[in-house]
Design a protein around this motif. Structure first.
Motif, PDB file in Angstrom:
ATOM      1  N   ALA A  85       0.840  -1.206   0.000  1.00 37.54           N
ATOM      2  CA  ALA A  85       0.000   0.000   0.000  1.00 37.54           C
ATOM      3  C   ALA A  85       0.876   1.259   0.000  1.00 37.54           C
ATOM      4  O   ALA A  85       0.560   2.239  -0.681  1.00 37.54           O
ATOM      5  CB  ALA A  85      -0.917  -0.012   1.213  1.00 37.54           C
ATOM      6  N   GLN A  86       1.993   1.222   0.740  1.00 38.66           N
ATOM      7  CA  GLN A  86       2.884   2.396   0.779  1.00 38.66           C
ATOM      8  C   GLN A  86       3.463   2.686  -0.614  1.00 38.66           C
ATOM      9  O   GLN A  86       3.543   3.836  -1.038  1.00 38.66           O
ATOM     10  CB  GLN A  86       4.048   2.144   1.738  1.00 38.66           C
ATOM     11  N   ILE A  87       3.872   1.628  -1.310  1.00 33.21           N
ATOM     12  CA  ILE A  87       4.473   1.820  -2.641  1.00 33.21           C
ATOM     13  C   ILE A  87       3.416   2.328  -3.639  1.00 33.21           C
ATOM     14  O   ILE A  87       3.681   3.235  -4.434  1.00 33.21           O
ATOM     15  CB  ILE A  87       5.129   0.504  -3.135  1.00 33.21           C
ATOM     16  N   LEU A  88       2.202   1.761  -3.571  1.00 30.18           N
ATOM     17  CA  LEU A  88       1.131   2.211  -4.476  1.00 30.18           C
ATOM     18  C   LEU A  88       0.796   3.680  -4.227  1.00 30.18           C
ATOM     19  O   LEU A  88       0.638   4.470  -5.167  1.00 30.18           O
ATOM     20  CB  LEU A  88      -0.122   1.354  -4.289  1.00 30.18           C
ATOM     21  N   ASN A  89       0.720   4.053  -2.942  1.00 31.33           N
ATOM     22  CA  ASN A  89       0.404   5.446  -2.616  1.00 31.33           C
ATOM     23  C   ASN A  89       1.524   6.380  -3.048  1.00 31.33           C
ATOM     24  O   ASN A  89       1.274   7.496  -3.521  1.00 31.33           O
ATOM     25  CB  ASN A  89       0.113   5.596  -1.121  1.00 31.33           C
ATOM     26  N   LEU A  90       2.776   5.917  -2.914  1.00 34.56           N
ATOM     27  CA  LEU A  90       3.916   6.726  -3.377  1.00 34.56           C
ATOM     28  C   LEU A  90       3.822   6.941  -4.897  1.00 34.56           C
ATOM     29  O   LEU A  90       4.025   8.061  -5.386  1.00 34.56           O
ATOM     30  CB  LEU A  90       5.236   6.015  -3.024  1.00 34.56           C
ATOM     31  N   MET A  91       3.493   5.871  -5.627  1.00 34.16           N
ATOM     32  CA  MET A  91       3.388   6.011  -7.090  1.00 34.16           C
ATOM     33  C   MET A  91       2.292   7.001  -7.473  1.00 34.16           C
ATOM     34  O   MET A  91       2.448   7.796  -8.396  1.00 34.16           O
ATOM     35  CB  MET A  91       3.144   4.639  -7.730  1.00 34.16           C
ATOM     36  N   LYS A  92       1.176   6.950  -6.746  1.00 36.20           N
ATOM     37  CA  LYS A  92       0.078   7.889  -7.034  1.00 36.20           C
ATOM     38  C   LYS A  92       0.500   9.332  -6.735  1.00 36.20           C
ATOM     39  O   LYS A  92       0.197  10.252  -7.492  1.00 36.20           O
ATOM     40  CB  LYS A  92      -1.143   7.525  -6.184  1.00 36.20           C
ATOM     41  N   GLN A  93       1.194   9.489  -5.603  1.00 39.97           N
ATOM     42  CA  GLN A  93       1.646  10.839  -5.211  1.00 39.97           C
ATOM     43  C   GLN A  93       2.616  11.403  -6.261  1.00 39.97           C
ATOM     44  O   GLN A  93       2.499  12.565  -6.678  1.00 39.97           O
ATOM     45  CB  GLN A  93       2.335  10.725  -3.853  1.00 39.97           C
ATOM     46  N   LEU A  94       3.559  10.563  -6.715  1.00 40.61           N
ATOM     47  CA  LEU A  94       4.534  11.006  -7.732  1.00 40.61           C
ATOM     48  C   LEU A  94       3.817  11.341  -9.037  1.00 40.61           C
ATOM     49  O   LEU A  94       4.193  12.263  -9.756  1.00 40.61           O
ATOM     50  CB  LEU A  94       5.590   9.922  -7.959  1.00 40.61           C
ATOM     51  N   GLN A  95       2.777  10.577  -9.347  1.00 40.38           N
ATOM     52  CA  GLN A  95       2.013  10.852 -10.567  1.00 40.38           C
ATOM     53  C   GLN A  95       1.366  12.233 -10.506  1.00 40.38           C
ATOM     54  O   GLN A  95       1.416  13.000 -11.469  1.00 40.38           O
ATOM     55  CB  GLN A  95       0.940   9.776 -10.759  1.00 40.38           C
ATOM     56  N   ARG A  96       0.791  12.547  -9.344  1.00 38.18           N
ATOM     57  CA  ARG A  96       0.157  13.873  -9.175  1.00 38.18           C
ATOM     58  C   ARG A  96       1.194  14.984  -9.275  1.00 38.18           C
ATOM     59  O   ARG A  96       0.994  15.986  -9.936  1.00 38.18           O
ATOM     60  CB  ARG A  96      -0.543  13.957  -7.807  1.00 38.18           C
ATOM     61  N   GLU A  97       2.339  14.779  -8.627  1.00 43.08           N
ATOM     62  CA  GLU A  97       3.360  15.841  -8.566  1.00 43.08           C
ATOM     63  C   GLU A  97       4.084  16.036  -9.900  1.00 43.08           C
ATOM     64  O   GLU A  97       4.416  17.150 -10.280  1.00 43.08           O
ATOM     65  CB  GLU A  97       4.391  15.502  -7.485  1.00 43.08           C
ATOM     66  N   LEU A  98       4.363  14.927 -10.602  1.00 42.53           N
ATOM     67  CA  LEU A  98       5.212  15.001 -11.803  1.00 42.53           C
ATOM     68  C   LEU A  98       4.447  14.794 -13.109  1.00 42.53           C
ATOM     69  O   LEU A  98       5.039  14.829 -14.181  1.00 42.53           O
ATOM     70  CB  LEU A  98       6.341  13.951 -11.702  1.00 42.53           C
ATOM     71  N   GLY A  99       3.150  14.542 -13.005  1.00 45.25           N
ATOM     72  CA  GLY A  99       2.341  14.321 -14.212  1.00 45.25           C
ATOM     73  C   GLY A  99       2.725  13.060 -14.959  1.00 45.25           C
ATOM     74  O   GLY A  99       2.697  13.020 -16.192  1.00 45.25           O
ATOM     75  N   LEU A 100       3.091  11.997 -14.216  1.00 47.71           N
ATOM     76  CA  LEU A 100       3.551  10.765 -14.860  1.00 47.71           C
ATOM     77  C   LEU A 100       2.401   9.990 -15.484  1.00 47.71           C
ATOM     78  O   LEU A 100       1.239  10.135 -15.088  1.00 47.71           O
ATOM     79  CB  LEU A 100       4.228   9.857 -13.826  1.00 47.71           C
ATOM     80  N   THR A 101       2.739   9.167 -16.458  1.00 48.08           N
ATOM     81  CA  THR A 101       1.781   8.264 -17.086  1.00 48.08           C
ATOM     82  C   THR A 101       2.264   6.839 -16.824  1.00 48.08           C
ATOM     83  O   THR A 101       3.443   6.543 -17.007  1.00 48.08           O
ATOM     84  CB  THR A 101       1.733   8.533 -18.611  1.00 48.08           C
TER      85      THR A 101
END
Ligand code: SF4
Length: 322
Positions: free
Chosen positions: A191-207
């Motif tokens: 869950a921590q890794i999934l939430n980190l990926m979501k947070q990075l997506q919001r911050e960096l506009g990742l796809t």
């Protein structure tokens, strides 16, 4: 479809295998005509049972293996037909997060080298500024400056996957293929890794193209979901629509198999019988017909066309063809 970042068209990958004493040449049809798009800033979840071809799709998109046929249009450029020289300037635009954080990091390299080397290779940083940039990346994934000079064996599984994510971010990619990135981790760390990926997506506009066999993980992370069966995508829709009202018989069976903690939820028994057929000799017509409870006579003859049935939902099934 509207202006996607990645447009995959009729993608195929056949692996040759020699069978029998005459060494007759046959093929494993790992990916057999896959179509989907990924829009800028979204997460497309690619889900299916083991051996359905989802990891091969990820490797094809990253050009780790060459396709047998089809197109991989990245910002309009067809990666499928670019040679090594042609792909080099685009390499930094797509990265991978691997499944196994233990095997994917070089045990002889420090964190500074693991994360910093891709930046140097792509000319994004001078050697003298490397540690400063790596340090910023480590902080963005929840690690510290003190970790710079340490080796992978000094970290836990979750921390190693954070290093893997920092390495993927090092080249400032526009698309990240995450291949089962949490399946080797403890549930609490997943869950921590999934939430980190979501947070990075919001911050960096990742796809992201997020590949997993785990329906619950796909549900947590995805915006849209594509379901694969035996080398083909059989249904693709917005996450909410797919989970609330799946239409393809395989998707229905896959979702029905997920246990629910909600006592009010009526459990509809849709049991998948039999094993997944061999991709060397897949069934004629619809590949799911050997396990489908709704099978029609034409399902044995005709391969259903993957088409748009409503809004953003695509399906390959004769029950929904006009
Ligand atoms: Fe079942 Fe036929 Fe639909 Fe295939 S095409 S999923 S066999 S109903």
């Amino acid at each position: 479809m509207d202006n996607p970042l990645l447009n995959v068209k009729h993608l195929k990958k056949y692996f040759p295998v020699a069978r029998g004493w005459r060494k007759e040449k046959t093929f494993v049809r790992a990916v057999d005509g896959v179509d989907f798009v990924i829009r800028q800033g979204e997460t497309l979840g690619l889900v299916g049972e083991s051996g359905c071809g989802k990891t091969t799709v990820g490797r094809l998109i990253l050009k780790l293996i060459e396709p047998s046929d089809g197109k991989i249009l990245f910002e309009g450029k067809d990666l499928a037909h670019l040679d090594k020289k042609g792909i080099r300037p685009l390499r930094r635009a797509f990265q991978i997060i691997f499944q196994d954080p233990f095997a994917s990091l070089n045990p002889r390299m420090t964190v500074s080298e693991i994360v910093g080397r891709p930046m140097e290779i792509h000319g994004l940083v001078e050697r003298s500024q490397r540690d400063e940039k790596v340090c910023q990346l480590l902080q963005s994934v929840g690690l510290m400056k003190a970790h710079l000079s340490r080796y992978p064996h000094e970290f836990s599984g979750g921390q190693r996957q954070r290093i893997g994510i920092a390495r993927a971010l090092a080249t400032e990619p526009r698309l990240i293929v995450a291949d089962e990135p949490t399946s080797a981790l403890d549930v609490s760390v997943q869950a921590q890794i999934l939430n980190l990926m979501k947070q990075l997506q919001r911050e960096l506009g990742l796809t992201y193209l997020f590949i997993s066999h785990n329906i619950s993980v796909i549900r947590h992370i995805s915006d849209r979901v594509a379901v694969m069966y035996l080398g083909k995508v059989v249904e693709m829709a917005q996450k909410k629509a797919l989970f609330q009202s799946p239409v393809h018989p395989y998707t229905k069976a896959l979702l029905a198999a997920v246990p629910s903690l909600d006592p009010k939820r009526k459990r509809v028994e849709v049991i998948l019988e039999g094993d997944v057929p061999s991709p060397i000799n897949p069934p004629s017509g619809c590949r799911f017909h050997t396990r489908c409870r709704y099978v029609l006579p034409k399902c044995l003859e005709e391969d259903p066309f993957f088409h748009q049935v409503e809004g953003d939902r695509w399906v390959a099934c004769h029950l929904y063809s006009s």
